[in-house]
Write a protein that holds these residues in place. Structure first.
Motif, PDB file in Angstrom:
ATOM      1  N   CYS A 365     -40.955 -38.701 -15.702  1.00 27.32           N
ATOM      2  CA  CYS A 365     -42.048 -38.552 -16.668  1.00 27.32           C
ATOM      3  C   CYS A 365     -41.650 -37.519 -17.730  1.00 27.32           C
ATOM      4  O   CYS A 365     -41.095 -36.479 -17.412  1.00 27.32           O
ATOM      5  CB  CYS A 365     -43.323 -38.113 -15.967  1.00 27.32           C
ATOM      6  N   CYS A 367     -43.734 -35.878 -19.643  1.00 25.28           N
ATOM      7  CA  CYS A 367     -44.793 -34.927 -19.985  1.00 25.28           C
ATOM      8  C   CYS A 367     -44.428 -33.521 -19.504  1.00 25.28           C
ATOM      9  O   CYS A 367     -43.664 -33.350 -18.551  1.00 25.28           O
ATOM     10  CB  CYS A 367     -46.156 -35.378 -19.446  1.00 25.28           C
ATOM     11  N   CYS A 370     -45.138 -32.603 -15.596  1.00 36.27           N
ATOM     12  CA  CYS A 370     -44.157 -33.064 -14.602  1.00 36.27           C
ATOM     13  C   CYS A 370     -42.843 -32.315 -14.766  1.00 36.27           C
ATOM     14  O   CYS A 370     -42.201 -31.967 -13.781  1.00 36.27           O
ATOM     15  CB  CYS A 370     -43.936 -34.569 -14.722  1.00 36.27           C
ATOM     16  N   HIS A 392     -51.686 -34.821 -16.761  1.00 35.53           N
ATOM     17  CA  HIS A 392     -50.608 -35.815 -16.842  1.00 35.53           C
ATOM     18  C   HIS A 392     -51.207 -37.206 -17.094  1.00 35.53           C
ATOM     19  O   HIS A 392     -50.718 -37.941 -17.949  1.00 35.53           O
ATOM     20  CB  HIS A 392     -49.784 -35.794 -15.537  1.00 35.53           C
TER      21      HIS A 392
HETATM   22 ZN    ZN Z   1     -46.153 -36.307 -16.227  1.00 36.78          ZN
END
Ligand code: ZN
Length: 410
Positions: A365, A367, A370, A392
């Motif tokens: 991921c 983001c 994460c 998230h």
């Molecule tokens: Zn994430």
């Protein structure tokens, strides 16, 4: 189609210690905490919404998600400064759901306009009163579907308030864009209410009461309303949580909708609580052994020792982390997780756990959550993990929405 995130004081402690499960030493609630928009470089939503009802300002409620002090500060500093959010619109509404049981809304129009102005909202919704009944069969009244006095009264209150609201906003030269709220019980009555709002001068209307309805009913209403009003009138959908079905609504030219759903699902949905573009995974439950009622009951009745429960809890957490570092196999980790959860729960979603462990989505991921906390995001345990997973999810949801709208060339 803009995604407006409804605030309910969802923030995380940026310095939370996951090993020790402890807040950072200098933490001050809300002030040093971080909102979703403070955690990501790419925006997790297009705007925010604050309902009056979550304030504890004594007008209606003396206890809300906001404390009395926070409510005062919100009014004093204004919404943008309080939320530390200036990258998008901030909508205000009255929070009709919270006072649905009352005979009429607890807020008067004049005071509400002043409140919106004081807080510097960019968009402000007229004071509505929820109508819970919905059925197309009300349109051809028969013995089973008679519009009650209560429904009629709520409809009238909502429109009467809208009329007052736009008049007072103009008189006071309010800078916010007024949004007229629609409450009704059938496609036809939704159309009538919408047309009345347009006649009053509203350029933006908001359809309420969608929360309990299924996606087909929502579409029925929106299609009907869109047909009844001029093209240039903007439509907002209140509490619209049909995330997976958004593609069905693009064609109705929806300007905005608000939801908390992607975030809330991180801790309210027992199954689909960790989003990825392909799959919505199930986060692994490792609740604190002191905070789990079923476990505490077993301990106090002597069926289990507290030390043993704590040991199993720790082993479960360690196993997940060891697996993440590639030190033990998936099945080894899973067996520790299951042994602990079995102490207080009968049905364990073993296959779902296997799947989330196998995917290790936190490693791919993009983001910030994460990347920052890794596997902790996929552990269902206390608010700092669960809210981070919610952040998230918001971020993922926003990416999906972006993609959908790009695909539609909107
Ligand atoms: Zn994430």
């Amino acid at each position: 189609m803009k995604f407006i995130f409804a605030d309910s004081q969802d923030f995380v402690d940026p310095g939370y210690d996951f090993e020790k499960d402890a807040y950072s030493k200098d933490r001050v609630l809300q002030r040093t905490d971080r909102y979703p928009h403070e955690m990501f470089e790419k925006k997790p939503y297009d705007g925010m919404l604050v309902s009056r009802a979550i304030l504890a300002d004594g007008v209606y409620k003396t206890a809300g998600a906001y404390s009395i002090m926070q409510s005062q500060r919100f009014k004093r500093e204004g919404a943008s400064r309080f939320l530390r959010y200036s990258n998008g619109p901030i909508f205000g509404d009255s929070g009709a759901f919270s006072y649905a049981k009352l005979e009429k809304p607890p807020y008067n129009n004049e005071e509400m306009v002043e409140y919106y102005m004081q807080c510097g909202f960019t968009h402000a919704v007229s004071v509505d009163h929820i109508i819970f009944e919905y059925d197309p069969r009300f349109d051809n009244e028969n013995d089973d579907f008679v519009v009650s006095d209560d429904m009629k009264s709520r409809y009238d209150i909502t429109l009467h308030n809208a009329k007052e609201f736009i008049r007072i906003s103009k008189d006071k030269e309010a800078l916010f864009e007024p949004i007229g709220a629609v409450q009704a019980w059938s496609p036809k009555s939704m159309q009538e209410a919408s047309k009345s709002l347009v006649e009053m001068g509203y350029k933006y209307i908001g359809i309420g009461g969608l929360v309990p309805l299924d996606v087909d009913q929502c579409e029925e209403i929106i299609a009907a309303v869109r047909k009844a009003i001029p093209k240039e009138i903007k439509i907002h959908l209140f509490g619209f949580a049909k995330a997976k079905q958004l593609h069905r609504f693009v064609k109705y030219d929806i300007t905005s909708f608000d939801s908390t759903s992607p975030l809330i699902r991180a801790f309210k949905d027992s199954k689909f609580n960790y989003y990825s573009p392909k799959e919505h995974y199930t986060a692994i439950r490792v609740p604190s052994s002191d905070g789990t009622a079923a476990l505490k009951r077993k301990i106090s009745s002597g069926l289990l020792s507290q030390e043993y429960a704590q040991k199993m809890e720790k082993e479960s957490l360690n196993a997940i982390r060891s697996y993440d570092r590639g030190e033990i196999s998936r099945e080894e980790a899973l067996s520790k997780v299951i042994s602990y959860e079995k102490l207080f729960k009968d049905k364990i979603p073993e296959e779902r756990y296997r799947q989330v462990l196998e995917a290790k989505y936190w490693k791919t991921c993009q983001c910030e959550i994460c990347k920052d906390v890794g596997v902790e995001v996929a552990i269902f345990r206390n608010s700092n993990r669960n809210r981070r997973r919610g952040f998230h999810n918001l971020w993922q949801f926003m990416r999906e929405l972006d993609e959908l709208l790009e695909g539609q060339n909107k």
